[in-house]
Write a protein that holds these residues in place. Sequence first.
Motif, mmCIF file in Angstrom:
data_model
loop_
_atom_site.group_PDB
_atom_site.id
_atom_site.type_symbol
_atom_site.label_atom_id
_atom_site.label_comp_id
_atom_site.label_asym_id
_atom_site.label_seq_id
_atom_site.Cartn_x
_atom_site.Cartn_y
_atom_site.Cartn_z
ATOM 1 N N MET A 21 0.850 -1.185 0.000
ATOM 2 C CA MET A 21 0.000 0.000 0.000
ATOM 3 C C MET A 21 0.887 1.236 0.000
ATOM 4 O O MET A 21 2.016 1.200 0.492
ATOM 5 C CB MET A 21 -0.919 0.025 1.225
ATOM 6 C CG MET A 21 -1.752 -1.227 1.434
ATOM 7 S SD MET A 21 -2.931 -1.093 2.824
ATOM 8 C CE MET A 21 -4.284 -0.212 2.017
ATOM 9 N N ASP A 79 -0.826 8.630 0.119
ATOM 10 C CA ASP A 79 -0.761 9.956 -0.476
ATOM 11 C C ASP A 79 -1.017 10.954 0.641
ATOM 12 O O ASP A 79 -2.153 11.149 1.071
ATOM 13 C CB ASP A 79 -1.808 10.103 -1.583
ATOM 14 C CG ASP A 79 -1.647 11.394 -2.374
ATOM 15 O OD1 ASP A 79 -1.229 12.407 -1.772
ATOM 16 O OD2 ASP A 79 -1.929 11.393 -3.578
ATOM 17 N N GLU A 95 -3.402 14.201 0.098
ATOM 18 C CA GLU A 95 -4.853 14.070 -0.048
ATOM 19 C C GLU A 95 -5.514 13.931 1.321
ATOM 20 O O GLU A 95 -4.991 13.264 2.210
ATOM 21 C CB GLU A 95 -5.187 12.825 -0.876
ATOM 22 C CG GLU A 95 -5.274 13.052 -2.366
ATOM 23 C CD GLU A 95 -5.965 11.887 -3.045
ATOM 24 O OE1 GLU A 95 -7.209 11.894 -3.133
ATOM 25 O OE2 GLU A 95 -5.266 10.966 -3.483
ATOM 26 N N ILE A 120 -4.361 9.500 2.329
ATOM 27 C CA ILE A 120 -5.213 8.449 1.767
ATOM 28 C C ILE A 120 -4.333 7.281 1.347
ATOM 29 O O ILE A 120 -3.306 7.459 0.687
ATOM 30 C CB ILE A 120 -6.030 8.964 0.575
ATOM 31 C CG1 ILE A 120 -7.010 10.044 1.040
ATOM 32 C CG2 ILE A 120 -6.786 7.819 -0.104
ATOM 33 C CD1 ILE A 120 -7.872 10.628 -0.051
ATOM 34 N N TYR A 180 -3.714 3.807 -0.793
ATOM 35 C CA TYR A 180 -4.129 3.173 -2.046
ATOM 36 C C TYR A 180 -3.469 1.806 -2.180
ATOM 37 O O TYR A 180 -2.337 1.589 -1.714
ATOM 38 C CB TYR A 180 -3.710 4.030 -3.236
ATOM 39 C CG TYR A 180 -4.520 5.297 -3.423
ATOM 40 C CD1 TYR A 180 -5.736 5.273 -4.100
ATOM 41 C CD2 TYR A 180 -4.057 6.511 -2.915
ATOM 42 C CE1 TYR A 180 -6.473 6.432 -4.279
ATOM 43 C CE2 TYR A 180 -4.789 7.668 -3.092
ATOM 44 C CZ TYR A 180 -5.989 7.631 -3.771
ATOM 45 O OH TYR A 180 -6.719 8.781 -3.935
ATOM 46 N N HIS A 185 -4.282 -2.303 -4.534
ATOM 47 C CA HIS A 185 -5.186 -3.021 -5.436
ATOM 48 C C HIS A 185 -5.235 -4.494 -5.054
ATOM 49 O O HIS A 185 -4.280 -5.055 -4.519
ATOM 50 C CB HIS A 185 -4.784 -2.847 -6.900
ATOM 51 C CG HIS A 185 -3.439 -3.399 -7.236
ATOM 52 N ND1 HIS A 185 -2.280 -2.676 -7.080
ATOM 53 C CD2 HIS A 185 -3.066 -4.605 -7.725
ATOM 54 C CE1 HIS A 185 -1.247 -3.393 -7.457
ATOM 55 N NE2 HIS A 185 -1.690 -4.584 -7.847
ATOM 56 N N GLU A 194 -13.189 2.368 -0.148
ATOM 57 C CA GLU A 194 -13.795 2.443 -1.476
ATOM 58 C C GLU A 194 -13.050 1.476 -2.396
ATOM 59 O O GLU A 194 -11.823 1.504 -2.478
ATOM 60 C CB GLU A 194 -13.696 3.859 -2.052
ATOM 61 C CG GLU A 194 -14.194 3.952 -3.497
ATOM 62 C CD GLU A 194 -13.748 5.220 -4.201
ATOM 63 O OE1 GLU A 194 -14.034 5.336 -5.414
ATOM 64 O OE2 GLU A 194 -13.091 6.069 -3.567
ATOM 65 N N ARG A 212 -7.991 5.152 -13.147
ATOM 66 C CA ARG A 212 -7.596 5.229 -11.745
ATOM 67 C C ARG A 212 -6.679 4.064 -11.377
ATOM 68 O O ARG A 212 -5.702 4.234 -10.637
ATOM 69 C CB ARG A 212 -8.836 5.237 -10.845
ATOM 70 C CG ARG A 212 -9.721 6.461 -11.014
ATOM 71 C CD ARG A 212 -10.962 6.356 -10.140
ATOM 72 N NE ARG A 212 -10.625 6.478 -8.712
ATOM 73 C CZ ARG A 212 -11.505 6.268 -7.732
ATOM 74 N NH1 ARG A 212 -12.759 5.927 -8.020
ATOM 75 N NH2 ARG A 212 -11.147 6.391 -6.478
ATOM 76 N N VAL A 225 -2.749 4.166 -9.928
ATOM 77 C CA VAL A 225 -2.343 3.504 -8.691
ATOM 78 C C VAL A 225 -1.167 2.561 -8.923
ATOM 79 O O VAL A 225 -0.164 2.594 -8.199
ATOM 80 C CB VAL A 225 -3.536 2.748 -8.064
ATOM 81 C CG1 VAL A 225 -3.054 1.796 -6.962
ATOM 82 C CG2 VAL A 225 -4.542 3.731 -7.482
ATOM 83 N N ARG A 262 2.046 4.564 -9.718
ATOM 84 C CA ARG A 262 2.648 5.199 -8.550
ATOM 85 C C ARG A 262 3.283 4.162 -7.630
ATOM 86 O O ARG A 262 4.388 4.373 -7.105
ATOM 87 C CB ARG A 262 1.595 6.005 -7.797
ATOM 88 C CG ARG A 262 1.096 7.215 -8.569
ATOM 89 C CD ARG A 262 0.032 7.977 -7.806
ATOM 90 N NE ARG A 262 0.557 8.577 -6.587
ATOM 91 C CZ ARG A 262 -0.197 9.271 -5.740
ATOM 92 N NH1 ARG A 262 -1.494 9.434 -5.972
ATOM 93 N NH2 ARG A 262 0.344 9.795 -4.653
ATOM 94 N N GLY A 316 -9.175 -1.609 -7.499
ATOM 95 C CA GLY A 316 -8.465 -0.647 -6.672
ATOM 96 C C GLY A 316 -9.043 -0.505 -5.274
ATOM 97 O O GLY A 316 -10.225 -0.780 -5.041
ATOM 98 N N ARG A 341 -9.139 2.358 -2.077
ATOM 99 C CA ARG A 341 -8.887 3.722 -1.604
ATOM 100 C C ARG A 341 -9.430 3.834 -0.196
ATOM 101 O O ARG A 341 -10.610 3.554 0.049
ATOM 102 C CB ARG A 341 -9.566 4.744 -2.513
ATOM 103 C CG ARG A 341 -9.350 6.209 -2.103
ATOM 104 C CD ARG A 341 -10.071 7.134 -3.083
ATOM 105 N NE ARG A 341 -9.809 8.537 -2.801
ATOM 106 C CZ ARG A 341 -10.541 9.287 -1.974
ATOM 107 N NH1 ARG A 341 -11.593 8.766 -1.331
ATOM 108 N NH2 ARG A 341 -10.243 10.567 -1.786
#
Length: 207
Positions: free
Chosen positions: A42, A45, A48, A53, A55, A57, A114, A121, A125, A128, A160, A162
Amino acid sequence: MYTPPAFAVEDTTELYEMMRQCRLANFVTATPDGPMATPLPMFLDEAEGERGILYAHLARPNPQWQAPVIGHGLAVFMGPDAYVTPSWYASKAEHGKVVPTWNYTAVHASGPVEFFEEAERLFEVVSRLTGIHEVSRSLPWAVTDAPEAYIKAQLRGIVGVRMPVVSLQGKRKMSQNRPEADRKGVKQGLGDSRSPTDQIVSDMIRV
């Protein structure tokens, strides 16, 4: 997470750094079918949201993203850890009233979850995340190095994640609750170990 004041880490900058140092987190959700957990790389960010936040997957066949989430999700970041034998304590020779313990660091981040499937999107992810882990290589690999059609197909196989961070708890248990002589014994004992992780924990003990 039970965090006595002696072990609590409350500085947000320090907590973020502890999270960055963990290459893999456990992503946990409560569902009607019971708790579900997946080890995931993970990234946070920090720019944000109010507290950053997270992120990541999941593989599309993973049932975790298909199960309704009860309450908030939880990301568990575990840092270096080591077993501590009472034999390293100077106080063992004094009174013998000592027991084994474990030294470790951990950060728990929680927030609303989410799941998303939009290709744009997902591409951002994975790009990054790849960049974070490739940046130190002499010839970094990028997602765009692979054929476009292949990447599009791969993106269809993931979902993804979030999670805005609304709660952040940190713990660093490094023998702070022991007398200085005991801490010195633990530091030396772990430093003499052949385990690289034990040696890392040794360096983290303050005397």
